[in-house]
Design an enzyme around this catalytic site. Structure first.
Site, mmCIF file in Angstrom:
data_model
loop_
_atom_site.group_PDB
_atom_site.id
_atom_site.type_symbol
_atom_site.label_atom_id
_atom_site.label_comp_id
_atom_site.label_asym_id
_atom_site.label_seq_id
_atom_site.Cartn_x
_atom_site.Cartn_y
_atom_site.Cartn_z
ATOM 1 N N SER A 131 -13.928 8.492 -47.158
ATOM 2 C CA SER A 131 -12.751 9.161 -46.165
ATOM 3 C C SER A 131 -12.074 10.331 -47.379
ATOM 4 C CB SER A 131 -11.917 8.426 -45.433
ATOM 5 O OG SER A 131 -10.607 8.953 -45.110
ATOM 6 N N TYR A 144 -5.205 1.511 -45.787
ATOM 7 C CA TYR A 144 -6.510 2.115 -45.283
ATOM 8 C C TYR A 144 -6.972 3.135 -46.489
ATOM 9 C CZ TYR A 144 -9.850 5.209 -42.949
ATOM 10 O OH TYR A 144 -10.953 5.953 -42.857
HETATM 11 N N1 LIG Z 1 -13.296 8.706 -37.471
HETATM 12 C C1 LIG Z 1 -12.726 9.527 -38.539
HETATM 13 O O1 LIG Z 1 -11.816 10.243 -38.352
HETATM 14 C C2 LIG Z 1 -13.120 9.003 -39.791
HETATM 15 C C3 LIG Z 1 -12.728 9.869 -40.922
HETATM 16 C C4 LIG Z 1 -13.037 9.447 -42.039
HETATM 17 C C5 LIG Z 1 -13.952 8.434 -42.275
HETATM 18 N N2 LIG Z 1 -14.215 7.624 -41.544
HETATM 19 C C6 LIG Z 1 -14.931 6.172 -41.673
HETATM 20 O O2 LIG Z 1 -16.370 6.506 -40.967
HETATM 21 C C7 LIG Z 1 -16.868 5.176 -40.756
HETATM 22 C C8 LIG Z 1 -16.933 4.687 -39.433
HETATM 23 O O3 LIG Z 1 -15.811 5.363 -38.639
HETATM 24 P P1 LIG Z 1 -16.092 5.477 -37.031
HETATM 25 O O4 LIG Z 1 -14.723 6.589 -36.621
HETATM 26 O O5 LIG Z 1 -17.215 5.590 -36.559
HETATM 27 O O6 LIG Z 1 -15.462 4.153 -36.438
HETATM 28 P P2 LIG Z 1 -15.628 3.398 -35.104
HETATM 29 O O7 LIG Z 1 -15.844 4.324 -34.080
HETATM 30 O O8 LIG Z 1 -14.341 2.380 -34.784
HETATM 31 O O9 LIG Z 1 -16.838 2.461 -35.363
HETATM 32 C C9 LIG Z 1 -16.763 1.327 -36.229
HETATM 33 C C10 LIG Z 1 -17.907 0.717 -36.422
HETATM 34 O O10 LIG Z 1 -17.913 -0.359 -37.357
HETATM 35 C C11 LIG Z 1 -18.466 -1.498 -36.506
HETATM 36 N N3 LIG Z 1 -17.951 -2.867 -37.044
HETATM 37 C C12 LIG Z 1 -16.396 -3.143 -37.060
HETATM 38 N N4 LIG Z 1 -16.207 -4.374 -37.427
HETATM 39 C C13 LIG Z 1 -17.504 -4.726 -37.939
HETATM 40 C C14 LIG Z 1 -18.083 -6.042 -38.308
HETATM 41 N N5 LIG Z 1 -16.993 -6.842 -38.926
HETATM 42 N N6 LIG Z 1 -19.256 -6.109 -38.781
HETATM 43 C C15 LIG Z 1 -20.179 -5.182 -38.459
HETATM 44 N N7 LIG Z 1 -19.574 -4.154 -37.944
HETATM 45 C C16 LIG Z 1 -18.285 -3.745 -37.715
HETATM 46 C C17 LIG Z 1 -18.294 -1.402 -35.157
HETATM 47 O O11 LIG Z 1 -19.104 -1.922 -34.334
HETATM 48 P P3 LIG Z 1 -18.920 -3.419 -33.733
HETATM 49 O O12 LIG Z 1 -17.462 -3.444 -33.093
HETATM 50 O O13 LIG Z 1 -19.945 -3.533 -32.663
HETATM 51 O O14 LIG Z 1 -19.026 -4.437 -34.774
HETATM 52 C C18 LIG Z 1 -18.753 0.212 -35.266
HETATM 53 O O15 LIG Z 1 -19.935 0.259 -34.796
HETATM 54 C C19 LIG Z 1 -15.311 4.050 -41.438
HETATM 55 O O16 LIG Z 1 -15.820 3.701 -42.567
HETATM 56 C C20 LIG Z 1 -14.304 5.151 -41.213
HETATM 57 O O17 LIG Z 1 -13.383 4.534 -42.334
HETATM 58 C C21 LIG Z 1 -13.790 7.977 -40.202
#
Ligand SMILES: NC(=O)c1ccc[n+]([C@@H]2O[C@H](COP(=O)([O-])OP(=O)(O)OC[C@H]3O[C@@H](n4cnc5c(N)ncnc54)[C@H](OP(=O)(O)O)[C@@H]3O)[C@@H](O)[C@H]2O)c1
Length: 227
Positions: A131, A144
């Protein structure tokens, strides 16, 4: 066809990465939600691709080792992550541990299970989703942003450790992505789409053999004014 395993593939960025890679790789989609993974697998097979839904809590080290150690995976995308944005004085120990367990420990568990196979085959590519908060601190991000700074150190150290053994390691650092992450609502038109991050992963993977894109900073072209 080669295989790509993506963590956090049930929704958000991970799901979009799986969809972007599905015409070049057989997908192994990992998350806890079996039904969402099956919906993704169904989508991908309807478009002629192959996707195995693998329901797994990746913070459970023993379960990760059991489920993944025998898989031959060419591409690993460590994407699963959680963001609890809160002042330190209000953060519970459980909230702290949940973030560190998923954003950092689980990245190690999954990598530890799949890396020996890549090293034995002398090929593989690991793409870690960090990130921009892994570079720029944010208010409420002590935990975070701390985990995402650690992801930078983990990823770039690993890159140096294994590149001469034929394994490439890349870091993608997105800014705000419109997934509803960290309690933000969805639907902000200025944010990156999950598909854009998926395309960036694909671009990193499709470089010629002599090239390694080791770090990508991917930010929205403009930021919503708070006024
Ligand atoms: N969205 C943003 O603005 C942003 C910006 C920069 C970086 N990121 C990074 O991008 C990545 C994905 O973010 P996102 O926005 O797509 O988040 P999200 O929509 O909340 O999705 C998170 C994913 O992680 C899975 N997950 C959560 N706990 C888990 C566990 N214990 N075991 C296995 N899977 C698990 C969830 O699936 P289940 O609940 O089905 O397990 C879901 O598929 C993260 O690393 C985040 O830090 C996001």
């Amino acid at each position: 066809m080669s295989t790509a395993l993506i963590t956090g593939a049930s929704h958000g960025i991970g799901r979009a990465i799986a969809q972007q890679l599905a015409d070049g790789w057989n997908i192994v989609a990992v998350a806890r939600s079996q039904s969402e993974l099956e919906a993704l697998a169904h989508d991908i097979s309807a478009r002629g691709g192959r996707c195995r839904a693998l329901a797994l809590d990746i913070t459970d080290h023993a379960a990760v080792s059991r489920a993944l150690s025998s898989l031959d995976v060419d591409v690993l995308v460590n994407n699963a992550g959680i963001g609890i944005i809160k002042p330190v004085a209000e953060m519970s120990v459980e909230e702290w541990r949940t973030q560190v367990a998923l954003n950092l420990d689980a990245m190690f568990y999954v990598t530890r299970a799949l890396l020996p196979g890549m090293l034995a085959r002398k090929r593989g590519h690991i793409v870690n989703i960090g990130s921009l908060t892994g570079r720029n601190p944010i208010v409420g991000g002590a935990c975070y942003s701390g985990t995402k700074h650690a992801v930078v150190g983990f990823t770039e150290s690993l890159m140096l450790e294994v590149r001469d053994a034929g394994v490439r390691v890349s870091l993608i650092m997105p800014g705000s992505v419109d997934t509803g992450f960290a309690g933000h609502g969805k639907g902000a038109p200025w944010k990156l789409t999950p598909e854009t991050v998926g395309r960036a992963v694909r671009y990193v993977l499709e470089q010629t053999d002599e090239a390694l894109i080791s770090r990508v900073e991917l930010r929205p072209a403009r930021v919503e004014s708070s006024k």
